[in-house]
Scaffold this active site. Structure first.
Site, PDB file in Angstrom:
ATOM      1  N   LYS A 128      -0.330   4.657   4.732  1.00  0.00           N
ATOM      2  CA  LYS A 128      -1.340   3.844   5.413  1.00  0.00           C
ATOM      3  C   LYS A 128      -0.620   3.661   6.726  1.00  0.00           C
ATOM      4  CE  LYS A 128      -3.618  -0.503   5.029  1.00  0.00           C
ATOM      5  NZ  LYS A 128      -4.823  -0.038   5.334  1.00  0.00           N
ATOM      6  N   HIS A 152       0.854  -1.185   0.094  1.00  0.00           N
ATOM      7  CA  HIS A 152      -0.084   0.100  -0.073  1.00  0.00           C
ATOM      8  C   HIS A 152       0.840   1.043  -0.180  1.00  0.00           C
ATOM      9  CE1 HIS A 152      -3.077  -2.653   1.392  1.00  0.00           C
ATOM     10  NE2 HIS A 152      -3.885  -1.865   0.860  1.00  0.00           N
TER      11      HIS A 152
END
Length: 276
Positions: free
Chosen positions: A168, A164
């Protein structure tokens, strides 16, 4: 035709903006016997979004809904909350949903066991909660395939790799855990007793029957996930690549419309889609 009045929590974030656009897009679409309308938008006090028109802030036309930091005011007259925020905020919103008998769609990840227990309790006290680590059709179909493959390939090692963006804050991702839970269900085991989250140093050989997780972070990656099933002479890989947050938001908006015809309880996106 019923109209579902939706409040978007975390409206100033990237997922909040995507959720605003998704609800606005469903305004003229009859789905599950209802249409959605943006009723309110909230965010934390002091964020730049406060006081802005939700539609303009999300990059579409003005919707006549001002983003506020007063959640109680925003919920007056509302039917549903779409919530991709933080665990503590989602628990608090679940309580408010239970008090008011609202639909609460939760895409928040990183929840602890205590957070999940509080959310489940809210579902037992009047809230209609749909909670999922991922609201995309593709990921939920993938989870169904993972469950079946894990059951059929009982002696294969399972590893889950996810990547990601660099902002995050939780790991493994909610989607990785959703896929891990699917694999564990396929083998009739508890994921928490069989998962390996970290490998470092002299670890020794891989323990048979475990489900491994590997986490990567960098750049602007929306979400990449791979489930690897490695046997003695072959390897199967099931992959999903998210290219835009709109698929999560669209799924969340549709989950809210689906929940409008359900009794109070705790549901998943697999329930919404009718998957095994």
């Amino acid at each position: 035709m019923a109209e579902l009045k939706v409040v978007v929590a975390g409206a100033g974030g990237r997922m909040g903006a995507a959720n605003i656009r998704a609800v606005a897009a469903l305004g003229g679409l009859d789905l599950h016997g209802a249409v959605a309308r943006l009723h309110g938008a909230v965010d934390r006090p002091g964020t730049p979004a406060i006081g802005q028109d939700a539609g303009l802030y999300a990059g579409i036309g003005a919707l006549g809904v001002t983003i506020t930091d007063d959640i109680d005011a925003a919920l007056v007259g509302a039917d549903a909350i779409i919530d991709f925020t933080a665990p503590s905020a989602s628990v608090a919103l679940a309580g408010k949903a239970a008090e008011r008998g609202l639909i609460h769609v939760i895409g928040t990840t990183g929840c602890s066991e205590a957070d999940d227990a509080a959310i489940a309790q809210a579902a037992q006290h009047g809230a209609r909660i749909v909670k999922s680590g991922n609201f995309s059709l593709g990921v939920n179909v993938l989870a169904s395939l993972v469950r079946k493959a894990a059951s059929m390939l009982a002696d294969y090692d399972i590893e889950i790799l996810e990547m990601h963006h660099n902002r995050k804050v939780d790991a493994p991702s909610g989607t990785a855990l959703l896929l891990g839970e699917a694999a564990a269900r396929g083998r009739d085991i508890a994921l928490k007793d069989h998962s390996v989250r970290v490998r470092d140093g002299h670890t020794g050989p891989r323990e048979t029957g475990t489900i491994g997780f590997a986490t990567l972070r960098g750049g602007t990656v929306v979400g990449d996930h791979s489930v690897i099933m490695a046997g003695p002479a072959e390897r199967i890989e099931l992959n999903h690549r998210a290219e835009d947050r709109s698929m999560f938001a669209g799924g969340a908006a549709r989950a809210a419309l689906w929940a409008a015809s359900q009794p109070p309880g705790l549901y998943s996106m697999a329930d919404v889609l009718g998957l095994d």
